[in-house]
Design a protein around this motif. Structure first.
Motif, PDB file in Angstrom:
ATOM      1  N   TYR A   1      53.787  35.598  38.901  1.00 44.39           N
ATOM      2  CA  TYR A   1      52.915  35.366  37.752  1.00 44.39           C
ATOM      3  C   TYR A   1      51.567  34.810  38.208  1.00 44.39           C
ATOM      4  O   TYR A   1      50.509  35.303  37.797  1.00 44.39           O
ATOM      5  N   ARG A   2      51.579  33.794  39.063  1.00 39.95           N
ATOM      6  CA  ARG A   2      50.331  33.175  39.535  1.00 39.95           C
ATOM      7  C   ARG A   2      49.450  34.171  40.277  1.00 39.95           C
ATOM      8  O   ARG A   2      48.233  34.188  40.092  1.00 39.95           O
ATOM      9  N   LEU A   3      50.063  34.983  41.110  1.00 33.16           N
ATOM     10  CA  LEU A   3      49.306  36.003  41.846  1.00 33.16           C
ATOM     11  C   LEU A   3      48.566  36.906  40.863  1.00 33.16           C
ATOM     12  O   LEU A   3      47.374  37.175  41.017  1.00 33.16           O
ATOM     13  N   ASN A   4      49.256  37.339  39.824  1.00 33.28           N
ATOM     14  CA  ASN A   4      48.630  38.212  38.830  1.00 33.28           C
ATOM     15  C   ASN A   4      47.637  37.471  37.948  1.00 33.28           C
ATOM     16  O   ASN A   4      46.632  38.050  37.531  1.00 33.28           O
ATOM     17  N   ALA A   5      47.891  36.208  37.692  1.00 32.92           N
ATOM     18  CA  ALA A   5      46.917  35.415  36.931  1.00 32.92           C
ATOM     19  C   ALA A   5      45.617  35.277  37.725  1.00 32.92           C
ATOM     20  O   ALA A   5      44.524  35.375  37.161  1.00 32.92           O
ATOM     21  N   VAL A   6      45.728  35.061  39.021  1.00 28.98           N
ATOM     22  CA  VAL A   6      44.530  34.951  39.869  1.00 28.98           C
ATOM     23  C   VAL A   6      43.778  36.278  39.889  1.00 28.98           C
ATOM     24  O   VAL A   6      42.553  36.321  39.711  1.00 28.98           O
ATOM     25  N   ILE A   7      44.488  37.370  40.103  1.00 26.60           N
ATOM     26  CA  ILE A   7      43.833  38.688  40.144  1.00 26.60           C
ATOM     27  C   ILE A   7      43.164  38.988  38.804  1.00 26.60           C
ATOM     28  O   ILE A   7      42.010  39.430  38.753  1.00 26.60           O
ATOM     29  N   THR A   8      43.863  38.721  37.713  1.00 27.74           N
ATOM     30  CA  THR A   8      43.285  38.968  36.385  1.00 27.74           C
ATOM     31  C   THR A   8      42.068  38.073  36.153  1.00 27.74           C
ATOM     32  O   THR A   8      41.060  38.522  35.593  1.00 27.74           O
ATOM     33  N   ALA A   9      42.127  36.826  36.596  1.00 24.67           N
ATOM     34  CA  ALA A   9      40.986  35.920  36.448  1.00 24.67           C
ATOM     35  C   ALA A   9      39.778  36.416  37.235  1.00 24.67           C
ATOM     36  O   ALA A   9      38.635  36.287  36.771  1.00 24.67           O
ATOM     37  N   VAL A  10      40.010  36.995  38.405  1.00 25.05           N
ATOM     38  CA  VAL A  10      38.901  37.548  39.189  1.00 25.05           C
ATOM     39  C   VAL A  10      38.267  38.718  38.437  1.00 25.05           C
ATOM     40  O   VAL A  10      37.041  38.818  38.340  1.00 25.05           O
ATOM     41  N   TRP A  11      39.100  39.595  37.876  1.00 29.01           N
ATOM     42  CA  TRP A  11      38.562  40.700  37.066  1.00 29.01           C
ATOM     43  C   TRP A  11      37.803  40.144  35.849  1.00 29.01           C
ATOM     44  O   TRP A  11      36.703  40.612  35.531  1.00 29.01           O
ATOM     45  N   ALA A  12      38.387  39.155  35.179  1.00 26.82           N
ATOM     46  CA  ALA A  12      37.741  38.580  33.995  1.00 26.82           C
ATOM     47  C   ALA A  12      36.385  37.971  34.354  1.00 26.82           C
ATOM     48  O   ALA A  12      35.396  38.158  33.636  1.00 26.82           O
ATOM     49  N   ALA A  13      36.336  37.261  35.470  1.00 29.42           N
ATOM     50  CA  ALA A  13      35.070  36.671  35.919  1.00 29.42           C
ATOM     51  C   ALA A  13      34.052  37.761  36.263  1.00 29.42           C
ATOM     52  O   ALA A  13      32.865  37.633  35.923  1.00 29.42           O
ATOM     53  N   ALA A  14      34.508  38.813  36.899  1.00 29.06           N
ATOM     54  CA  ALA A  14      33.598  39.918  37.247  1.00 29.06           C
ATOM     55  C   ALA A  14      33.062  40.601  35.988  1.00 29.06           C
ATOM     56  O   ALA A  14      31.861  40.897  35.897  1.00 29.06           O
ATOM     57  N   PHE A  15      33.941  40.841  35.012  1.00 28.20           N
ATOM     58  CA  PHE A  15      33.484  41.440  33.752  1.00 28.20           C
ATOM     59  C   PHE A  15      32.495  40.534  33.044  1.00 28.20           C
ATOM     60  O   PHE A  15      31.490  40.986  32.485  1.00 28.20           O
ATOM     61  N   THR A  16      32.755  39.239  33.059  1.00 24.01           N
ATOM     62  CA  THR A  16      31.860  38.269  32.426  1.00 24.01           C
ATOM     63  C   THR A  16      30.504  38.250  33.132  1.00 24.01           C
ATOM     64  O   THR A  16      29.459  38.290  32.477  1.00 24.01           O
ATOM     65  N   ALA A  17      30.535  38.206  34.455  1.00 22.43           N
ATOM     66  CA  ALA A  17      29.285  38.223  35.230  1.00 22.43           C
ATOM     67  C   ALA A  17      28.511  39.509  34.965  1.00 22.43           C
ATOM     68  O   ALA A  17      27.279  39.492  34.813  1.00 22.43           O
ATOM     69  N   ALA A  18      29.214  40.623  34.898  1.00 24.82           N
ATOM     70  CA  ALA A  18      28.559  41.901  34.619  1.00 24.82           C
ATOM     71  C   ALA A  18      27.934  41.896  33.223  1.00 24.82           C
ATOM     72  O   ALA A  18      26.790  42.332  33.049  1.00 24.82           O
ATOM     73  N   ALA A  19      28.678  41.403  32.240  1.00 19.76           N
ATOM     74  CA  ALA A  19      28.165  41.379  30.864  1.00 19.76           C
ATOM     75  C   ALA A  19      26.885  40.558  30.769  1.00 19.76           C
ATOM     76  O   ALA A  19      25.882  41.012  30.199  1.00 19.76           O
ATOM     77  N   VAL A  20      26.910  39.374  31.351  1.00 10.25           N
ATOM     78  CA  VAL A  20      25.745  38.485  31.285  1.00 10.25           C
ATOM     79  C   VAL A  20      24.562  39.086  32.055  1.00 10.25           C
ATOM     80  O   VAL A  20      23.449  39.167  31.536  1.00 10.25           O
ATOM     81  N   SER A  21      24.813  39.521  33.283  1.00  5.68           N
ATOM     82  CA  SER A  21      23.704  40.038  34.094  1.00  5.68           C
ATOM     83  C   SER A  21      23.151  41.335  33.515  1.00  5.68           C
ATOM     84  O   SER A  21      21.932  41.538  33.492  1.00  5.68           O
ATOM     85  N   LEU A  22      24.012  42.215  33.008  1.00  6.24           N
ATOM     86  CA  LEU A  22      23.520  43.455  32.406  1.00  6.24           C
ATOM     87  C   LEU A  22      22.726  43.169  31.134  1.00  6.24           C
ATOM     88  O   LEU A  22      21.679  43.790  30.898  1.00  6.24           O
TER      89      LEU A  22
END
Length: 186
Positions: free
Chosen positions: A121-142
């Motif tokens: 679960y933790r491994l997948n939570a970390v991976i999902t959090a990285v994707w979520a952070a990347a999507f957030t960074a993309a949304a803000v920067s775009l």
């Protein structure tokens, strides 16, 4: 890398939609998303394995209707940012309900005996959090780039590529690192 196929509707949208015309991108993204969900469900994939695809159906259905009703909306140039706002919302929401969107995909690649472990679960939570952070960074920067220079095509492409490639690379690397760490602990 089967899980990355779920991003196909978003990738197709990015290629088809332009800053001035998002209707065809929305319609094409919707068609691809629906096709993926139908194919995936027909092949026996569970809903938890196709969270991104299902999210794409909802997003592109809404965007299709909106783009047809308001084709000249002031939101039109912000399509790339809106995609990432939606994806970030999908990823963060999956974490909030303690069902990281990568969990169902990971179960197709991991032995059944680890599915219910906290480590998995933790491994997948970390991976999902990285994707979520990347999507957030993309949304803000775009959103910022498109507000200042609406036709900064090269910069938009670079942002999209980096905010997809970095979490994809992390997704490939991190489980291997976690397995090595687990082996060292044993």
């Amino acid at each position: 890398m089967r899980g990355l196929l779920g991003f196909l509707p978003w990738i197709v949208y990015a290629f088809v939609a332009t800053g001035d015309e998002w209707r065809w991108g929305a319609i094409t993204g919707l068609a691809v998303a629906v096709a993926l969900v139908v194919i995936d469900r027909g092949s026996g994939r569970g809903w938890d394995e196709i969270v991104i695809e299902t999210s794409a159906v909802v997003f592109f259905a809404c965007l299709t209707v909106f783009s047809l009703v308001a084709p000249d909306s002031p939101l039109t140039p912000y399509g790339p940012a809106l995609v990432n706002v939606w994806l970030a919302g999908t990823a963060w929401s999956s974490l909030a309900v303690r069902r990281p969107f990568t969990l169902g995909i990971a179960r197709t690649m991991a032995p059944r005996q680890v599915w219910e472990t906290m480590r998995f679960y933790r491994l997948n939570a970390v991976i999902t959090a990285v994707w979520a952070a990347a999507f957030t960074a993309a949304a803000v920067s775009l959103a910022l780039v498109l507000a200042v220079t609406p036709h900064a095509t090269t910069l938009v492409i670079v942002i999209k590529a980096l905010t997809f490639a970095l979490p994809a690379g992390f997704t490939a690397w991190y489980p291997k690192r976690a397995r090595r760490a687990l082996t060292r602990e044993s």
